[in-house]
Design a protein around this motif. Structure first.
Motif: not given
Lengths: 241, 241
Positions: A117, A179, A213, A224-225, A227-228, A231-232, A235-236, A238-239
Motif C-alpha cells: 500500500l 475522517m 473511519i 477493521l483489519n 491492512a484494510t 488502505a482507507i 486513500s483519504e 491522498r484525496r
C-alpha cells in the motif's frame, strides 16, 4: 550446483536471529527475484531449478534440485527460483510529506500488504516499532509482491522518532474523529496500531489528531483489519482537497 | 460426550462437497460460536472442551477432548469451542442501495475480509459468482470474525443477476476512471474481480462505469490486493457528497 552448507544457510534464514546474524534474507519466485536483482539490493546467492534458470536476469545462478528446493522453501509449492540478498544498512530517517508508522503490527500478511500500500500511495518511508514483525520474514516478503524494493523501512524506537519529529502526528483510533469531517494536514506521520490492542498508551499521548473511519452498518463489527484500515486512511490522505 | 460419527461428520465439513451434502458448516472460537448462537443461524452440534464449556451461551453442549478437537479443527491451535450450524436457505435477492458483487474471488482470506468490510460499510447483500470461493470454507469464516451473521450472501450466476438488475453497475478496473473525479451513483452494484485476472470479459461488457483507484507512487506496483481495493472503494462510495 548449490552446496549442502549453502542449503543449510538458506534454511536458517527462516528465523529472524539467523537473518540478523548473517545479514541476509531470501525471497522466492521469478518475478520477485528479478525485481530485487534490478534494484539496489545486493544478491548473495541466486538458486534455480534446471527448468527455471534461463528465466533469470542474472549470470551466476546455482542449480538446485526440486527436492532440495522444497526442503529450504517457505512455500507449499516452491516456484523454482530463490534468491538470497543482503539486508541493506538502515537508511537515515529523513521525513517529509507523509510517513506511515506501525506500532507493533504482528501479522506478516498485514505488514506485507501495508508495504504494498505504501508503494501504491507513494509513501516512501515506513517506520516500524521494534515490536513490529520483521519485514524480512518470508511471509511478509511473499505478501509485498516486490514492493520492498521501493519502500524504505526503518525499525526504531517509535516514541523517540515521534517525539523528535516536527511533522504533525495522526493516529488511527476506533473512537477517532470521523475522517470525513476533519482537516487532515498536507503532511504528517500516520500511526497504525497493533491488531488486537491498537496504538499503545505511550504513543497515544504523542498523537495530535485521532482519526476514525466511520462505520455505516449497525455498528456490530468490532474493528477493521489493520491492512484494510491503512488502505482507507492512505486513500483519504491522498484525496485531492 | 461427542461420538465418533459426529467427529467424522465434522471432519468431512472441511470439504465443500460434504458441506453441501449435509447442509452444514462449522466455525471455531468462543466469540464466533456465541455470535452465531445469538443470530438466525440454526445450531446443529455445539462442542467444547471441559475448560471452555461454561463460557458458551447454550445448554446442549457436547464435551470433546483436546486431542479429538485438534483432529477435527481447521486451526493450528484449536480454541476449545466448535459449533456446527445449518447452511441457511438462499435468500431471495432484493437489491436496493449498494450491493457488492464478486467475480471469481479465489482467496479465502480475501473473501472473509470482504464480508467483514460489507458489515462495516453497511452493505447488507453480497453476490458471489459461482466461481468465487465458498463462504462456508473454514478459512473464510475465520477471517469474517462473525460478520457472516450480518451479511446476506448469494451464490448465483453473476451475468444473469447483472443483466436483470435495474441498478447502475460499477466495476473496479486497473485502467478505470479516477474515483476522485467521477460522480458515483447513490446506489448500484459494485463488481470486484478475480485476484489475478480482474473482472471477466463477459461481466466487463455489462459494466456501465469503470472505476479506478489512483496510484501515487511511481507506478511500479502492479495492483492492489482485492480486499484492500474493496476497502478503498466502499469507503469512497460511503463518503458524504
Amino acid at each position: 550446483m548449490v552446496s549442502k552448507n549453502q542449503l543449510k544457510l538458506i534454511k536458517s534464514l527462516h528465523q529472524k536471529k539467523y537473518r540478523n546474524l548473517h545479514g541476509l534474507f531470501f525471497v522466492e519466485g521469478i518475478k520477485t527475484v528479478n525485481e530485487l536483482l534490478n534494484s539496489s539490493f545486493k544478491p548473495h546467492l541466486i538458486l534455480a531449478t534446471a527448468l527455471e534458470r534461463n528465466r533469470l536476469e542474472y549470470d551466476d545462478v546455482l542449480e538446485v534440485t526440486e527436492p532440495d528446493l522444497k526442503n529450504i522453501s517457505a512455500l507449499h509449492t516452491p516456484s523454482g527460483v530463490l534468491g538470497v540478498f543482503e539486508i541493506p544498512r538502515q537508511a537515515e530517517t529523513d521525513f517529509k510529506g507523509w510517513v506511515l508508522a506501525l506500532d507493533s503490527v504482528q501479522d506478516p500478511g498485514n505488514l506485507g500488504t501495508i508495504i504494498r500500500l505504501c508503494d501504491w500511495f507513494g509513501i516512501p518511508q515506513l517506520i516500524c516499532s521494534k515490536g513490529t514483525v520483521d519485514c524480512y520474514n518470508p511471509k511478509v516478503l511473499q505478501a509485498t509482491m516486490g514492493s520492498i524494493t521501493r519502500v524504505i523501512i526503518h525499525y526504531t524506537d517509535l516514541q523517540t522518532v515521534i517525539e523528535t519529529a516536527t511533522l504533525p502526528v495522526c493516529g488511527a483510533f476506533m473512537d477517532g474523529e470521523d475522517m470525513h469531517h476533519m482537516d487532515l494536514p498536507q503532511e504528517g506521520i500516520l500511526v497504525m496500531g497493533n491488531e488486537a490492542n491498537g496504538i499503545s498508551g505511550t504513543i497515544e499521548k504523542l498523537v495530535s489528531q485521532k482519526v476514525g473511519i466511520p462505520q455505516f452498518g449497525e455498528g456490530h463489527t468490532e474493528s477493521l483489519n489493520v491492512a484494510t484500515a491503512t488502505a482507507i486512511l492512505l486513500s483519504e490522505i491522498r484525496r485531492p482537497k
